[in-house]
Design a protein around this motif. Structure first.
Motif, PDB file in Angstrom:
ATOM      1  N   ARG A   4       0.843  -1.186   0.000  1.00  0.00           N
ATOM      2  CA  ARG A   4       0.000   0.000   0.000  1.00  0.00           C
ATOM      3  C   ARG A   4       0.882   1.240   0.000  1.00  0.00           C
ATOM      4  O   ARG A   4       2.028   1.216   0.418  1.00  0.00           O
ATOM      5  CB  ARG A   4      -0.919   0.014   1.228  1.00  0.00           C
ATOM      6  N   GLY A   5       0.325   2.357  -0.445  1.00  0.00           N
ATOM      7  CA  GLY A   5       1.113   3.577  -0.540  1.00  0.00           C
ATOM      8  C   GLY A   5       0.966   4.525   0.634  1.00  0.00           C
ATOM      9  O   GLY A   5       1.835   5.344   0.877  1.00  0.00           O
ATOM     10  N   PHE A   6      -0.135   4.401   1.383  1.00  0.00           N
ATOM     11  CA  PHE A   6      -0.412   5.342   2.464  1.00  0.00           C
ATOM     12  C   PHE A   6      -0.972   4.594   3.663  1.00  0.00           C
ATOM     13  O   PHE A   6      -1.659   3.587   3.498  1.00  0.00           O
ATOM     14  CB  PHE A   6      -1.396   6.415   1.992  1.00  0.00           C
ATOM     15  N   TYR A   7      -0.677   5.099   4.847  1.00  0.00           N
ATOM     16  CA  TYR A   7      -1.051   4.397   6.070  1.00  0.00           C
ATOM     17  C   TYR A   7      -1.638   5.348   7.100  1.00  0.00           C
ATOM     18  O   TYR A   7      -1.173   6.478   7.255  1.00  0.00           O
ATOM     19  CB  TYR A   7       0.173   3.710   6.692  1.00  0.00           C
ATOM     20  N   THR A  24       0.730   8.636   6.980  1.00  0.00           N
ATOM     21  CA  THR A  24       2.048   8.741   6.362  1.00  0.00           C
ATOM     22  C   THR A  24       2.107   7.922   5.085  1.00  0.00           C
ATOM     23  O   THR A  24       1.270   7.042   4.867  1.00  0.00           O
ATOM     24  CB  THR A  24       3.144   8.250   7.338  1.00  0.00           C
ATOM     25  N   ASN A  25       3.114   8.189   4.278  1.00  0.00           N
ATOM     26  CA  ASN A  25       3.354   7.359   3.094  1.00  0.00           C
ATOM     27  C   ASN A  25       4.533   6.413   3.319  1.00  0.00           C
ATOM     28  O   ASN A  25       4.874   5.626   2.456  1.00  0.00           O
ATOM     29  CB  ASN A  25       3.595   8.225   1.854  1.00  0.00           C
ATOM     30  N   ASP A  26       5.159   6.495   4.487  1.00  0.00           N
ATOM     31  CA  ASP A  26       6.283   5.617   4.823  1.00  0.00           C
ATOM     32  C   ASP A  26       6.159   5.253   6.302  1.00  0.00           C
ATOM     33  O   ASP A  26       6.700   5.940   7.180  1.00  0.00           O
ATOM     34  CB  ASP A  26       7.610   6.322   4.534  1.00  0.00           C
ATOM     35  N   ARG A  30       8.221   6.807   9.587  1.00  0.00           N
ATOM     36  CA  ARG A  30       7.478   7.722  10.459  1.00  0.00           C
ATOM     37  C   ARG A  30       7.429   7.213  11.897  1.00  0.00           C
ATOM     38  O   ARG A  30       7.631   7.988  12.834  1.00  0.00           O
ATOM     39  CB  ARG A  30       6.060   7.927   9.918  1.00  0.00           C
ATOM     40  N   ASP A  58      -4.525   2.752  -0.825  1.00  0.00           N
ATOM     41  CA  ASP A  58      -3.894   3.009  -2.117  1.00  0.00           C
ATOM     42  C   ASP A  58      -3.787   4.498  -2.440  1.00  0.00           C
ATOM     43  O   ASP A  58      -2.906   4.913  -3.182  1.00  0.00           O
ATOM     44  CB  ASP A  58      -4.670   2.320  -3.244  1.00  0.00           C
ATOM     45  N   TRP A  59      -4.687   5.290  -1.908  1.00  0.00           N
ATOM     46  CA  TRP A  59      -4.779   6.716  -2.254  1.00  0.00           C
ATOM     47  C   TRP A  59      -4.706   7.571  -0.998  1.00  0.00           C
ATOM     48  O   TRP A  59      -5.296   7.255   0.020  1.00  0.00           O
ATOM     49  CB  TRP A  59      -6.083   7.009  -2.998  1.00  0.00           C
ATOM     50  N   ILE A  60      -3.999   8.687  -1.085  1.00  0.00           N
ATOM     51  CA  ILE A  60      -3.848   9.589   0.055  1.00  0.00           C
ATOM     52  C   ILE A  60      -5.195  10.111   0.533  1.00  0.00           C
ATOM     53  O   ILE A  60      -5.410  10.270   1.733  1.00  0.00           O
ATOM     54  CB  ILE A  60      -2.871  10.753  -0.256  1.00  0.00           C
ATOM     55  N   ALA A  63      -6.707   7.656   2.915  1.00  0.00           N
ATOM     56  CA  ALA A  63      -6.010   7.645   4.199  1.00  0.00           C
ATOM     57  C   ALA A  63      -6.369   8.875   5.030  1.00  0.00           C
ATOM     58  O   ALA A  63      -6.630   8.763   6.228  1.00  0.00           O
ATOM     59  CB  ALA A  63      -4.496   7.566   3.982  1.00  0.00           C
TER      60      ALA A  63
END
Length: 99
Positions: A4-7, A24-26, A30, A58-60, A63
């Motif tokens: 996934r790209g965003f958490y 976050t995206n990482d 983070r 998948d998308w900011i 999130a």
């Protein structure tokens, strides 16, 4: 952890302690910042560095929407979400940091 790209994540100071919700995206980077006390004055001030919950998106926009909703939830709902998959409030960071 998945690709996934965003958490959205929840940190806790201890079992039943102070909670912090972030996005976050990482995730590994983070949470490491929170653990090293280089991130945010709130988490540093209250010793909030145990990652007890996270979700991937998948998308900011997804999130950010989820983060805002979680922040508005009553504390009991947040605790129930944590304890559904992590009843002992184990720090999940080692699990995501290793790969």
């Amino acid at each position: 952890m998945g690709a996934r790209g965003f958490y959205v994540y929840i940190l806790a100071s201890r079992i039943g302690g102070t909670l912090y919700i972030g996005v976050t995206n990482d995730l590994a980077r983070r949470v490491a910042e929170h653990k090293s006390k280089t991130a945010g004055s709130f988490t540093k001030q209250y010793g909030v560095d145990r990652m007890v919950y996270f979700e991937g998106f998948d998308w900011i926009e997804q999130a950010l929407h989820r983060e805002k909703r979680l922040k508005k939830w009553p504390r009991a709902w947040k605790i129930a979400s944590i304890e559904k998959d992590n009843p002992n409030w184990i720090d999940l960071y080692p699990q995501i940091a290793s790969g």
